[in-house]
Design a protein around this motif. Structure first.
Motif, PDB file in Angstrom:
ATOM      1  N   GLN A   5       0.834  -1.202   0.000  1.00  0.00           N
ATOM      2  CA  GLN A   5       0.000   0.000   0.000  1.00  0.00           C
ATOM      3  C   GLN A   5       0.871   1.256   0.000  1.00  0.00           C
ATOM      4  N   LYS A   6       1.895   1.238   0.836  1.00  0.00           N
ATOM      5  CA  LYS A   6       2.719   2.442   1.003  1.00  0.00           C
ATOM      6  C   LYS A   6       3.516   2.759  -0.261  1.00  0.00           C
ATOM      7  N   LEU A   7       4.107   1.714  -0.868  1.00  0.00           N
ATOM      8  CA  LEU A   7       5.008   1.980  -1.997  1.00  0.00           C
ATOM      9  C   LEU A   7       4.294   1.992  -3.343  1.00  0.00           C
ATOM     10  N   PHE A   8       3.207   1.233  -3.489  1.00  0.00           N
ATOM     11  CA  PHE A   8       2.614   1.061  -4.818  1.00  0.00           C
ATOM     12  C   PHE A   8       1.239   1.701  -4.970  1.00  0.00           C
ATOM     13  N   ARG A   9       0.718   2.308  -3.888  1.00  0.00           N
ATOM     14  CA  ARG A   9      -0.627   2.879  -4.016  1.00  0.00           C
ATOM     15  C   ARG A   9      -0.745   4.295  -3.467  1.00  0.00           C
ATOM     16  N   GLN A  10       0.274   4.723  -2.716  1.00  0.00           N
ATOM     17  CA  GLN A  10       0.109   5.983  -1.997  1.00  0.00           C
ATOM     18  C   GLN A  10       0.474   7.184  -2.849  1.00  0.00           C
TER      19      GLN A  10
END
Length: 1335
Positions: free
Chosen positions: A334-339
């Motif tokens: 979530q943090k690296l690929f969606r934020q």
């Protein structure tokens, strides 16, 4: 149930197939979800899919230290060597121009990924320039992310002290720049890209410096004199992301075929470098004619998916996203690929960098660190896609042939489909999920992708959570703007699944006008009912406690659309349309008036008699919220409320507890609305109840004047079982709220007496107390309410409160009193809450309201909102001093001062008619919940509002949330009982085989004939005097009921399996029991002489406690007496019908499937019904009556004509009338005088008579073996055959020194085997059988 089949019938396991089939076709009663599940919503999963903090990278610093033409001293380069920087050869132009061109190119490459950021280049800078650049970018970016890109190809490698190199002004020296300073200038959140040799050193130093900072801050926090203590806290560096080209001990690759800035190329031009690298592999020779030059000519644009280049880019995005999703922990993904879009792109491209650079012995490093992904299987799919694309290139470029699109997405969807169809329940999530997401972008595959996605979401809430965490939400939200009709069913299904798991999406839908899509689907008559049902559910979620949603749907005409579908043949649709209506006008007056204009309440009335309990329940919910609006009331709306209330009151004896629970809540809305009127009624009822001595039926002497059917049981010792609790675990059947349990009277009224529903006092003054100042329980005890209910049913109250204005409130109060005595605990608990709320307000919290003496009660009007009498305030937990008048709360009560009240306890509490109690359980604070404080007088209006919130907050049934669970659970999955391999199915097969064997054995015994029946196979002392005994038809269990409890025995092992309280009030007794679903999952039905029926499960189960499945008032208006027949029942498994009668003038038939009364047949006699027997094939019912008549009814005919035969050959109470099954079955009836008559229902007179022993107290007829067993007052049992020959006469118990058996209280044959169970007044229960060898 573990009975060895071989033991039942030794050597006999051959059964008739036709006999086996009969059990499969039988209906199952009370096995639906509403009976087997707790009525409550599902626990909501913690939703982590929503980005708490979406971020943007708003500024980018491009720091290039190239110093073109001068190699740094610590690197020895090969010749030839990698030269290209940003695909430009720096030596092909002047050094300065090369530097500027490379700078411009780096910026362009980044702009492809994030066009809107601010880019600042710093080419061959000094320390000050870097500082100035970083601080200004951070200042502008505020809390957003800043990117620092460092290319160090023209300076020495980073140092172990944590420094990178820049230049001095004249370019004569390399100057170190500490990472610590860089951290300070850049701040957080930031992302750093290092493209230089030994880049891993920087990552390590960065972490050490970040740690050092935290330690310094901790020291500063302890020591106020520390220089850092006064500074504002700098942001933690933990949120910083770093990407480095290689490990701390590695050099960058120098292969001349590669660019010098290979890492930057992978991060910013992935497709270009990936294709070049592909061509450099040996396998590329398999694709003839593809050269590096040709690759440069691939047609198309990266962002156009229809072109070759765009399609490759799209496939690359899907593959890298999929690899990341499958390998990374969810939160890191979530943090690296969606934020953040730029961070996501860089990390996807970083996966490619890892793959390419590792092939040159270089390991890119990231922080946070990623697991290795370069060997992931999905890379092979990428190689194949590149292969397919490149193989077309020569012909496309040379001959201009059309480009064939890649089969990649279609193949991945097939893989996903295989996963869906072939997998087991518990397995890893499907790898292809992120690809399905990408496919939604393509119109070609969209339909198939949505279909598969829906099937995936159907697997359960975990699948919905996974799909949301992948990022499906914005895609399916956007698709609601599509007008394609073929997508409608799929989108409706997907949205129903999402909202069932996460209802917070209601806001997103309304914001994007998504509700309009669903309104049009619901109004579309061509949509299948299943999909309209889901749409109604979606809209019901959108309007649920969400004012903007209610407003939007009201504008969209939701009420009219719903009303049109109220009578749809699909029950689930009717249910959800009603819930949807109930929610749109919940606390939203505009919608209520819109409903009034459309006569919504009148249209909902038709659902109150619906065949499906859930539909009735949803209609009650809708009508409840309809009257429950808190807006101002006009005469018009009051009239409507009264109409609705009287319609709802008709459901008082509905057979389904979920409907009655919802009914209590619906009526509680009305009570809140017209609180002052109800307070008046409550005070009048309390007053009336005081003045009306009502002896409890239980106190009528139990000596000789008893029914001839049952001998006087000596009252059993009161067991120390918590009333309504289970002896084995006093928690199940019912722990009547603490509040009801031990209503103890305080010292002031003399001694402390404990009450529980199990020991009703006969003294009316004690049992009707309202509690006393020290009492912490409810104001109205269970006894008081029960007495009020019984008083009101036959007292002069009707004339007392005959004011027409008041009558609705009086009737609703009566309905609530009735529901407070409901046999189903959850219903009565809710009703007790509502009654006590009002009793509390009417007394303790009294709105001063004058009660006049009885003669003038009729003039008492309800308190009007303008009543300006002073409130009696209770402060500090003590009651106010009452006025001297003993029977009235006058308007002139003065408000005591705080000091006075708390210090002086009134001494004369005992003398006043209505005692004041302190706050009940819910109000254990010193100040009242609804009070603004000791010194302010609250206004009538405001006071009510606060209280409203209290009552509505505590009263809810969870029915709507429970109904919504249906959509969260798998809909497409085959039910377990239909799966021939499931455990449920195997268990049923075992039970049906056992049943067939028992029937076969029974058949053999009957053919052989039973010549005696006196072999005692069990004797045991029962905890209470047996009043009813019942053999289980197939298992070796027997149920023995005493007055208010049921004991279970295993008669083969002579073990007591269970003993539990039935939950009936003290003055009632159990008079009948039946097994429902005896052939399968057995339930036990018990009927008591107050007309209540309770159904139990898990009895005789050593692992679970007995649990009440359902309970209802089978017969109303039955007054329990010790003389009548009580309640008699007969159960028809084939049709699911239950016949009930007893001390009433009707036979009432209940349909257990619909849980409602289907027929009332008038008996046409003035005496009670003592025995019922029915035959489903002929629709006949035979009833034996107390006047000696036997009557036959045909239930297919109209009530006035259905009595088809009356036999008056007995002249005394009929103990048993039995209708033999089958077309030629006769009626066998026996009276208390022992005369037996056989009647053919087609003939007006008996076809045969016999005379048995006189003075019967109990009798049973064996349904198969034609035996009669008679129990006598004179302490013996006689067994006769069908010819009237005495075959056994039992007077003494075996063993026990031949003790004489007690007076027989009940007996029963086993439905199949030659076993007879006998209960007697000396507490013993014994079982007799035919000779041992027959068994």
């Amino acid at each position: 149930m573990d009975v060895d089949l071989q033991n039942i019938v030794p050597g006999c396991t051959e059964v008739d197939e036709a006999d086996l089939a009969t059990d499969w076709h039988l209906l199952l009663a009370y096995m639906k979800k509403r009976h087997t599940e707790k009525i409550e919503g599902s626990k909501s999963l913690a939703q982590s899919w929503r980005m708490k903090d979406r971020m943007k990278t708003v500024s980018v610093a491009l720091v290039l230290c190239l110093n073109v033409g001068v190699d740094p001293p610590d690197v020895v380069k090969t010749t030839p060597c990698a030269r290209l920087e940003c695909w430009i050869d720096p030596l092909s132009m002047s050094p300065q121009k090369a530097l500027e061109t490379i700078g411009a190119n780096v910026q362009k490459q980044y702009e492809n990924w994030q066009p809107r950021a601010r880019y600042k280049q710093s080419l061959d800078p000094t320390v000050d320039e870097v500082k100035k650049l970083c601080t200004s970018l951070r200042r502008n970016a505020k809390e957003e992310r800043v990117l620092f890109h460092y290319n160090g190809h023209g300076v020495p490698r980073p140092t172990v002290n944590g420094e990178i190199w820049v230049f001095n002004k004249n370019y004569t020296q390399y100057i170190p720049l500490s990472i610590y300073d860089l951290q300070t200038w850049m701040g957080s959140p930031s992302i750093f890209v290092y493209d230089c040799s030994n880049a891993g050193i920087i990552v390590k130093s960065f972490k050490q410096f970040a740690l050092q900072r935290e330690q310094e801050l901790e020291v500063a926090a302890i020591n106020p004199n520390h220089p850092l203590a006064q500074m504002p806290l700098p942001p933690s560096m933990k949120n910083c992301i770093q990407l480095a080209a290689c490990e701390a001990n590695e050099l960058l690759p120098m292969n001349p075929d590669l660019p010098a800035d290979l890492f930057t190329s992978c991060l910013t031009t992935p497709i270009k470098i990936a294709l070049r690298w592909f061509c450099m592999q040996k396998s590329a020779t398999l694709v003839p004619g593809v050269t590096l030059d040709l690759i440069e000519k691939i047609p198309g644009r990266l962002n156009d998916r229809r072109t070759p280049l765009g399609e490759l880019n799209w496939i690359f995005t899907a593959i890298t996203d999929t690899i990341a999703w499958n390998v990374l922990p969810r939160d890191l993904f979530q943090k690296l690929f969606r934020q953040d879009l730029l961070v996501a792109s860089l990390f996807r491209n970083f996966l490619l960098a890892e793959r390419i650079m590792r092939s040159y012995n270089c390991t890119p490093v990231s922080s946070p660190r990623l697991p290795p992904t370069y060997m992931h299987a999905m890379w092979q799919a990428w190689d194949l896609a590149v292969d397919i694309c490149l193989s077309q290139l020569p012909t496309i470029i040379e001959e201009g042939t059309a480009f064939r699109h890649s089969p990649f997405f279609a193949e991945q969807l097939t893989a996903f489909q295989v996963w869906l169809t072939m997998g087991v329940e518990n397995r890893n999530p499907p790898e292809q999920l992120p690809i399905v997401l990408q496919v939604l972008l393509s119109q070609v595959h969209r339909l198939r992708a949505l279909d598969l996605l829906g099937r995936f979401l159907d697997l359960g809430p975990w699948a919905v959570s996974l799909a949301l965490s992948v990022g499906i939400f914005p895609y399916v939200l956007k698709l609601l703007q599509s007008s394609a009709r073929e997508l409608r069913p799929l989108l409706v299904f997907i949205w129903a699944k999402i909202l069932a798991v996460d209802s917070s999406c209601q806001a997103d839908l309304v914001k994007d006008n998504g509700h309009k899509y669903f309104l049009s689907v619901l109004a579309d008559p061509y949509m299948p009912a299943e999909h309209r049902t889901m749409t109604a559910f979606i809209l019901a979620v959108i309007v649920n406690s969400y004012n903007i949603g209610q407003e939007a749907c009201l504008q969209g005409n939701l009420i009219a659309i719903c009303l049109e579908q109220l009578n749809d043949p699909h029950p689930l649709l009717r249910q959800w349309v009603a819930i949807c209506l109930g929610r749109i006008w919940q606390n939203f007056d505009a919608a209520r008036w819109c409903g009034v204009r459309d006569s919504a309440h009148e249209k909902l009335y038709s659902l109150l008699t619906d065949a499906v309990p859930e539909v009735r329940c949803s209609a009650v919910f809708a009508l409840g919220t309809f009257v429950g609006n808190s807006a101002e009331r006009t005469d018009h709306s009051t009239t409507i409320d009264h109409n609705v209330a009287m319609m709802l009151a008709q459901l008082i004896n509905d057979g389904s507890p979920i409907v009655r629970k919802e009914l209590v809540v619906a009526l509680s809305h009305l009570v809140v609305q017209y609180e002052s009127n109800f307070c008046t009624v409550a005070l009048q009822f309390m007053e009336e109840e005081k003045n009306y001595p009502l002896p409890s039926p239980a106190s009528i002497t139990e000596a000789g004047c008893l029914t001839p059917v049952r001998d006087a049981p000596s009252t059993p010792r009161l067991r120390s079982v918590s009333s309504y609790g289970n002896i084995r675990a006093a928690t199940t059947a019912r722990n009547l709220n603490k509040s009801l349990q031990n209503l103890s009277l305080s010292e002031e009224t003399g001694g402390s007496i404990t009450f529980s529903p199990g020991n009703l006092s006969t003294s009316s003054s004690a049992s009707s107390t309202l509690g006393s100042p020290d009492n912490d329980e409810y104001i109205l005890s269970f006894e008081t309410i029960d007495k009020m209910r019984r008083v009101s049913s036959y007292s002069s109250l009707n004339s007392l409160i005959g004011v027409s204005f008041n009558s609705v409130y009086t009737q609703i109060w009566r309905v609530l009193l009735h529901l407070a005595a409901d046999p189903f605990p959850e219903v009565s608990d809710l009703a007790m809450k509502v009654l006590n709320n009002i009793a509390y307000k009417a007394t303790v919290n009294a709105r001063p309201q004058r009660i006049l003496d009885t003669s003038s009660l009729t003039q008492s009007a309800p308190a009007s909102p303008t009543n300006k009498g002073t409130h009696i305030h209770q402060v500090g937990g003590s009651p106010p001093t009452p006025s001297a008048s003993s029977s009235s709360l006058t308007n002139g009560v003065t408000k005591p001062s705080v000091r006075e009240t708390s210090s002086n306890r009134p001494a004369n509490v005992g003398n006043i008619a209505i005692q004041y109690t302190p706050h009940s359980h819910q109000f254990s604070r010193t100040r009242k919940m609804f009070d603004r404080g000791p010194d302010q007088t609250a206004d009538d209006g405001d006071d009510g509002v606060t209280h409203r919130n209290f009552i509505s907050a505590t009263l809810q049934t969870g029915f709507c949330d429970w109904s919504a669970k249906y959509f969260a659970q798998p809909v497409m999955k085959m039910p377990e009982e239909h799966d021939s391999e499931s455990q449920v199915r195997k268990e049923r097969e075992w039970r049906f085989l056992r049943n067939a064997l028992v029937r076969k054995l029974s058949h053999r015994i009957v053919q052989k004939g039973v010549t005696r029946l006196d072999d005692q196979i069990l004797i045991n002392r029962n905890p209470g005097v047996p009043s009813v005994v019942r053999f289980h038809p197939y298992s070796p269990y027997i149920a023995v009921a005493d007055k208010d409890s049921i004991c279970f025995w295993d008669w083969e092992k002579a073990e007591k399996l269970d003993y539990f309280h039935n939950g009936n009030p003290r003055y009632t007794r159990i008079t009948a029991m039946e097994y429902l679903n005896g052939h399968d999952c057995s339930l036990l039905l018990s009927a008591t002489d107050d007309g209540a029926i309770r159904v139990w499960k898990n009895f005789a189960d050593l692992e679970k406690n007995p649990e009440m499945v359902t309970a209802w008032q089978g017969l109303s208006d039955m007054l329990p007496t010790t003389r009548g027949a009580g309640m008699v029942v007969d159960w028809e498994q084939e049709t699911g019908l239950l016949m009930t009668s007893g001390d009433v003038r009707i036979i009432r038939i209940w349909d257990t499937d619909r849980e409602m009364k289907v027929q009332d047949i008038p008996t046409g006699a003035d005496s009670c019904v003592t025995s019922l027997s029915c035959d489903s094939q002929r629709s006949l019912i035979a009833a034996g009556l107390g006047d000696g008549s036997v009557r036959v009814y045909d239930r297919r005919m109209a009530p006035s004509e259905c009595r088809v035969m009356t036999y008056r050959e007995h002249n005394a109470w009929v103990v048993k009338a039995y209708l033999q099954k089958g077309q030629d079955g006769n009626i066998v009836s026996v009276s208390v005088n022992g005369d037996v008559c056989f009647f053919d229902p087609r003939m007006p007179e008996s076809v045969k008579t016999l005379q048995l022993v006189k003075g019967l107290t109990a009798l049973d007829i064996h349904p198969r073996a034609s035996l009669f067993a008679c129990g006598s007052m004179n302490q013996f049992i006689a067994v006769y055959n069908s010819n009237g020959d005495l075959i056994s006469n039992i007077k003494y118990y075996d063993g026990f020194m031949g003790q004489r058996i007690g007076a027989i209280s009940c007996l029963a044959f086993h439905p199949y085997l030659p076993h007879l169970a006998v209960g007697s007044n000396d507490y013993y229960m014994s079982i007799y059988s035919a000779e041992k060898r027959v068994r």
